[in-house]
Design an enzyme around this catalytic site. Structure first.
Site, PDB file in Angstrom:
ATOM      1  N   SER A  21      16.518   9.955  -4.407  1.00 26.13           N
ATOM      2  CA  SER A  21      16.847   8.900  -5.366  1.00 26.13           C
ATOM      3  C   SER A  21      17.790   9.372  -6.459  1.00 26.13           C
ATOM      4  CB  SER A  21      15.564   8.379  -6.010  1.00 26.13           C
ATOM      5  OG  SER A  21      14.961   9.411  -6.790  1.00 26.13           O
ATOM      6  N   GLY A  23      16.687  11.547  -8.656  1.00 23.23           N
ATOM      7  CA  GLY A  23      15.782  11.967  -9.716  1.00 23.23           C
ATOM      8  C   GLY A  23      15.204  13.340  -9.472  1.00 23.23           C
ATOM      9  N   ASP A  25      12.022  14.215  -9.042  1.00 25.98           N
ATOM     10  CA  ASP A  25      10.924  14.293  -8.075  1.00 25.98           C
ATOM     11  C   ASP A  25      11.432  14.546  -6.656  1.00 25.98           C
ATOM     12  OD1 ASP A  25       8.946  13.880  -9.997  1.00 25.98           O
ATOM     13  OD2 ASP A  25       9.074  11.703  -9.814  1.00 25.98           O
ATOM     14  N   SER A  26      12.348  13.713  -6.187  1.00 26.35           N
ATOM     15  CA  SER A  26      12.847  13.884  -4.827  1.00 26.35           C
ATOM     16  C   SER A  26      13.684  15.151  -4.700  1.00 26.35           C
ATOM     17  CB  SER A  26      13.646  12.663  -4.377  1.00 26.35           C
ATOM     18  OG  SER A  26      14.740  12.408  -5.238  1.00 26.35           O
ATOM     19  N   CYS A 104       8.224  -2.924  -1.299  1.00 26.97           N
ATOM     20  CA  CYS A 104       9.400  -2.127  -0.928  1.00 26.97           C
ATOM     21  C   CYS A 104       9.011  -0.964  -0.030  1.00 26.97           C
ATOM     22  CB  CYS A 104      10.100  -1.622  -2.183  1.00 26.97           C
ATOM     23  SG  CYS A 104      11.553  -0.589  -1.837  1.00 26.97           S
ATOM     24  N   CYS A 202      13.269  -1.172 -10.205  1.00 23.32           N
ATOM     25  CA  CYS A 202      14.599  -0.554 -10.166  1.00 23.32           C
ATOM     26  C   CYS A 202      15.730  -1.565 -10.155  1.00 23.32           C
ATOM     27  CB  CYS A 202      14.709   0.373  -8.955  1.00 23.32           C
ATOM     28  SG  CYS A 202      14.642  -0.490  -7.361  1.00 23.32           S
TER      29      CYS A 202
END
Length: 374
Positions: A21, A23, A25-26, A104, A202
């Site tokens: 993404s 960000g 985290d990923s 999603c 988002c």
């Protein structure tokens, strides 16, 4: 530390598509996958074509370059618009309160990543969610993150067995949560180490009311009524209010605050009650997806013992509370609806939200709240 690959049968050089993404985290998930021996392909799904999405894609590309992994863009705008955005607007128009992230993950993000994995010859997909996947009674299920404050098992509770069989969640076993993720990102020199977290929805930048208005959801003022039909005020449009809301109702002369407890879309009425009448004792939950639990096991337990004890989260940010599933109702030949009774009355929740049932830390099942019982 618990391994995040215990639930899968993999070859030593398994290839995995990671949803990146842009960000932190990923990005950290990518490095953790590499350290676990995976051949990682970063895939950034473009759900909305705007400046924020383009910047996120560029951030993901820079991280992938830093890590030395491939990076691919995947256009998912049509799938996202049809499955998530349109549903979001329709739910509000019907007087319900949707959970777009749950929708999603099941109908857009995970299917898109699996599609990319198949195209790229990868056996598995991964995301930066804070949750785990476990095997229980021969089935796969999402389980709570080892770092409870960041747990996102609720968001993945509607995934199917087929989807769970392909999914790897590298962050779910970290016991120190986001602080540790940022520490690792800085240690590895990832340029997103201090990047702020993304917002909950988002595809909305600014007011969700403006977003809904732009998509044709018009203002339809109507009566605010008590549960016995007494008119106590006027509302400005049902989509402007949330179940459980107390402030902003503009009802004068009451001895105590009113709370929103229902939206009657057919009559265009907003229903309110005092605190003593705002709690719920149960709910009916439809479109149930089974993870660790099965429809037969729950139905058999209800038939034999009258109920199946477990716990349930009625909103993402609420704690799970003790409950009993008391019946499984067959719809069109499939037991896809359950009735649940809470051990103790709880603050009200909104139809359209998801009820997620847990056995300890493990997701049994989840479904959409159709109606609540007071």
């Amino acid at each position: 530390m618990i391994s995040f690959v215990e639930h899968i049968d993999r070859q030593p050089a398994s290839r995995v598509v990671l949803g990146m993404s842009g960000g932190v985290d990923s990005s950290v998930a990518a490095r953790l996958l590499m350290d676990a021996g995976f051949d990682v392909v970063g895939v950034t799904c473009i759900f909305v074509d705007d400046e924020n999405a383009r910047q996120a894609a560029e951030d993901a590309r820079v991280v992938a370059e830093k890590l030395g992994i491939s990076h691919v863009l995947k256009d998912c705008t049509h799938r996202f618009a049809c499955n998530v955005v349109d549903s979001f607007v329709e739910e509000y128009a019907s007087g319900r309160t949707p959970s777009p992230c749950v929708v999603c993950n099941r109908s857009c993000k995970i299917p898109s990543l699996i599609e990319a994995a198949d195209e790229l010859g990868c056996g598995f997909v991964a995301t930066g969610h804070y949750a785990r996947i476990v095997r229980q009674d021969g089935r796969l299920a999402v389980a709570r993150s080892a770092f409870a404050p960041k747990d996102q098992s609720y968001m993945l509770s509607m995934l199917s067995q087929e989807q769970l069989a392909r999914l790897v969640l590298p962050l779910g076993t970290l016991t120190e949560g986001k602080a540790r993720v940022r520490e690792l990102a800085a240690q590895w020199g990832l340029p997103v180490a201090s990047k702020s977290d993304s917002q909950d929805i988002c595809f909305i930048h600014g007011s969700h009311l403006d977003f809904l208005a732009d998509r044709g959801l018009a203002e339809h003022p109507g009566d605010i009524v008590t549960s016995d039909g007494r008119v106590v005020g006027r509302h400005k449009g049902l989509h402007r209010y949330t179940i459980g809301q107390r402030k902003g109702l503009d009802i004068g002369g009451a001895p105590e605050p009113y709370y929103v407890i229902d939206k009657r879309a057919d009559a265009n009425e907003l229903v309110v009650a005092f605190a003593s009448g705002a709690s719920i004792v149960g709910a009916r939950v439809r479109d149930v997806a089974w993870q660790a639990g099965t429809a037969k096991r729950i139905s058999d337990a209800c038939a034999e013992h009258g109920s199946y004890p477990c716990s349930v989260k009625l909103r993402y940010r609420q704690a799970a509370v003790a409950c009993c599933i008391v019946s499984s109702v067959a719809l069109d030949g499939s037991p896809s609806t359950v009735d649940v009774l809470l051990d103790e009355p709880q603050a009200t929740t909104a139809p359209g939200q998801y009820a997620v049932f847990y056995d300890g830390d493990t997701v049994l099942a989840a479904g959409v709240i159709e109606e609540v019982r007071r």
